[in-house]
Design a protein around this motif. Structure first.
Motif, PDB file in Angstrom:
ATOM      1  N   THR A 110       0.813  -1.216   0.000  1.00  6.95           N
ATOM      2  CA  THR A 110       0.000   0.000   0.000  1.00  6.95           C
ATOM      3  C   THR A 110       0.848   1.269   0.000  1.00  6.95           C
ATOM      4  N   THR A 111       2.133   1.164   0.301  1.00  5.82           N
ATOM      5  CA  THR A 111       2.998   2.348   0.271  1.00  5.82           C
ATOM      6  C   THR A 111       3.571   2.618  -1.121  1.00  5.82           C
ATOM      7  N   LEU A 112       3.326   1.735  -2.096  1.00  7.56           N
ATOM      8  CA  LEU A 112       4.007   1.823  -3.387  1.00  7.56           C
ATOM      9  C   LEU A 112       3.315   2.731  -4.392  1.00  7.56           C
ATOM     10  N   GLY A 113       2.107   3.167  -4.068  1.00  5.02           N
ATOM     11  CA  GLY A 113       1.400   4.070  -4.970  1.00  5.02           C
ATOM     12  C   GLY A 113       0.924   3.414  -6.250  1.00  5.02           C
ATOM     13  N   LEU A 114       0.719   2.112  -6.236  1.00  6.69           N
ATOM     14  CA  LEU A 114       0.249   1.400  -7.423  1.00  6.69           C
ATOM     15  C   LEU A 114      -1.242   1.632  -7.643  1.00  6.69           C
ATOM     16  N   ASN A 115      -1.632   1.824  -8.880  1.00  3.53           N
ATOM     17  CA  ASN A 115      -3.050   1.881  -9.240  1.00  3.53           C
ATOM     18  C   ASN A 115      -3.506   0.444  -9.461  1.00  3.53           C
ATOM     19  N   LEU A 116      -3.730  -0.254  -8.366  1.00  2.00           N
ATOM     20  CA  LEU A 116      -3.890  -1.709  -8.422  1.00  2.00           C
ATOM     21  C   LEU A 116      -5.015  -2.192  -9.333  1.00  2.00           C
ATOM     22  N   PRO A 117      -6.169  -1.542  -9.398  1.00  2.00           N
ATOM     23  CA  PRO A 117      -7.205  -2.046 -10.312  1.00  2.00           C
ATOM     24  C   PRO A 117      -6.758  -2.110 -11.768  1.00  2.00           C
ATOM     25  N   LYS A 118      -5.748  -1.307 -12.135  1.00  2.00           N
ATOM     26  CA  LYS A 118      -5.265  -1.308 -13.514  1.00  2.00           C
ATOM     27  C   LYS A 118      -3.936  -2.035 -13.674  1.00  2.00           C
ATOM     28  N   ALA A 152       5.647  -6.989 -19.238  1.00  2.00           N
ATOM     29  CA  ALA A 152       4.183  -7.029 -19.255  1.00  2.00           C
ATOM     30  C   ALA A 152       3.550  -6.732 -17.904  1.00  2.00           C
ATOM     31  N   TYR A 153       4.326  -6.803 -16.824  1.00  2.00           N
ATOM     32  CA  TYR A 153       3.741  -6.740 -15.487  1.00  2.00           C
ATOM     33  C   TYR A 153       4.170  -5.478 -14.745  1.00  2.00           C
ATOM     34  N   ASP A 154       3.203  -4.881 -14.062  1.00  2.74           N
ATOM     35  CA  ASP A 154       3.480  -3.676 -13.269  1.00  2.74           C
ATOM     36  C   ASP A 154       4.160  -4.008 -11.948  1.00  2.74           C
ATOM     37  N   ALA A 155       3.913  -5.195 -11.444  1.00  2.00           N
ATOM     38  CA  ALA A 155       4.510  -5.610 -10.172  1.00  2.00           C
ATOM     39  C   ALA A 155       4.624  -7.122 -10.155  1.00  2.00           C
ATOM     40  N   ARG A 169      12.935  -9.430 -16.618  1.00  2.00           N
ATOM     41  CA  ARG A 169      12.509  -9.329 -18.019  1.00  2.00           C
ATOM     42  C   ARG A 169      10.997  -9.180 -18.124  1.00  2.00           C
ATOM     43  N   ALA A 170      10.262  -9.781 -17.187  1.00  2.00           N
ATOM     44  CA  ALA A 170       8.798  -9.748 -17.241  1.00  2.00           C
ATOM     45  C   ALA A 170       8.206  -8.461 -16.681  1.00  2.00           C
ATOM     46  N   VAL A 171       8.946  -7.779 -15.792  1.00  2.00           N
ATOM     47  CA  VAL A 171       8.438  -6.566 -15.148  1.00  2.00           C
ATOM     48  C   VAL A 171       8.738  -5.346 -16.012  1.00  2.00           C
ATOM     49  N   LYS A 172       7.770  -4.450 -16.119  1.00  2.87           N
ATOM     50  CA  LYS A 172       7.940  -3.227 -16.896  1.00  2.87           C
ATOM     51  C   LYS A 172       9.027  -2.340 -16.277  1.00  2.87           C
ATOM     52  N   PRO A 173       9.752  -1.575 -17.067  1.00  4.58           N
ATOM     53  CA  PRO A 173      10.629  -0.558 -16.491  1.00  4.58           C
ATOM     54  C   PRO A 173       9.830   0.366 -15.573  1.00  4.58           C
ATOM     55  N   GLY A 174      10.334   0.583 -14.368  1.00  2.00           N
ATOM     56  CA  GLY A 174       9.602   1.364 -13.381  1.00  2.00           C
ATOM     57  C   GLY A 174       8.680   0.535 -12.515  1.00  2.00           C
ATOM     58  N   GLY A 175       8.482  -0.739 -12.893  1.00  2.00           N
ATOM     59  CA  GLY A 175       7.653  -1.627 -12.090  1.00  2.00           C
ATOM     60  C   GLY A 175       8.386  -2.082 -10.842  1.00  2.00           C
ATOM     61  N   VAL A 176       7.688  -2.805  -9.975  1.00  2.00           N
ATOM     62  CA  VAL A 176       8.261  -3.172  -8.689  1.00  2.00           C
ATOM     63  C   VAL A 176       8.299  -4.689  -8.495  1.00  2.00           C
TER      64      VAL A 176
END
Length: 263
Positions: free
Chosen positions: A50-58, A121-124, A149-156
């Motif tokens: 919850t501290t990561l600021g992810l727009n989880l529904p998207k 492809a993945y945000d996290a 490789r699977a996580v987007k640049p900037g992803g966590v």
């Protein structure tokens, strides 16, 4: 070190016979105690996410080594829009598909997934309580590379490990690496470490503590969890203390959570 095929067979048998918290957790302490332990894990995981600021529904989420789906459930409770889980074993994947029909589950080896995962492809991604079971160092680094490789640049990436300050510890089914070794492997895989916090303190093996304390506390835990009743009572008594300790301490002698960002 066991060959990879023997490790896969070990986990296939274990999860086939015990697809519960004890099957994926500290089996020697019994299911009742593990249930309390996993309550602490759940709170810590949700608090960090919850501290990561992810727009989880998207967000598209990748969970590596899903096991019983414990962390899939946490992502779902937090409102994640799309979850892809994975596991090395058929025993887990078949049951996960039944337990979470709205999510996708892949039977794959994260150290050698082939073309099963999409690039960037993945945000996290989450890799919880599983990387230390990859006992071959080359395969461990390959697993991190494939997650990267699977996580987007900037992803966590959220992972849990033991991050030893003491010398590494090796056994047939688990390797506890040092903090510098793991952070170097993460860097090679394209990840920047943001922070590291305790996930557990007393409710797990004291792998990064002095050997005398490790032995004494390990013996105590096994003694008080000899039955499911005493294990439940021990977990219930330790639970409020453990919740407090993971919030106030900066270092833990056992499992910690690390948050990383993909460069």
């Amino acid at each position: 070190m066991k060959p990879h095929v023997e490790l896969k067979d070990f986990w296939e048998r274990r999860l086939q016979s015990d697809w519960t918290e004890s099957g994926v957790g500290y089996k020697a302490l019994g299911r009742a105690f593990n249930i309390w332990m996993y309550r602490v894990r759940a709170e810590g995981f949700r608090r960090e996410v919850t501290t990561l600021g992810l727009n989880l529904p998207k967000c598209r989420i990748l969970d590596v080594g899903s096991g019983t789906g414990f962390y899939v459930r946490q992502w779902r409770a937090l409102g994640a829009g799309s979850i892809t889980g994975s596991d090395l074993t058929d025993a887990a994947v078949e049951r996960l598909r039944g337990r979470f029909p709205d999510d996708t589950f892949l039977r794959l080896d994260i150290a050698d997934p082939g073309d099963r995962l999409e690039d960037a492809a993945y945000d996290a991604a989450s890799a919880m309580d599983m990387l230390f079971h990859i006992t071959d160092d080359t395969r461990y680094r390959a697993a991190l590379h494939n997650i990267g490789r699977a996580v987007k640049p900037g992803g966590v990436l959220i992972l849990s490990e033991n991050f030893l300050h003491r010398p590494e510890q090796r056994s047939d089914y688990q390797v506890n690496h040092t903090l510098p070794w793991i952070t170097a492997a993460l860097d090679e895989a394209g990840f920047e470490v943001l922070r590291r916090v305790p996930m557990l303190v007393l409710m797990n093996a004291q792998v990064d503590a002095h050997p005398i304390w490790r032995k004494l506390w390990g013996g105590f835990l096994r003694a008080v969890t000899l039955t499911e009743i005493t294990g439940w009572l021990a977990g219930a008594l330790l639970y409020p203390l453990e919740r407090r300790l993971v919030r106030v301490l900066r270092e833990s002698p056992t499992t910690e959570v690390m948050i990383c960002r993909r460069r």
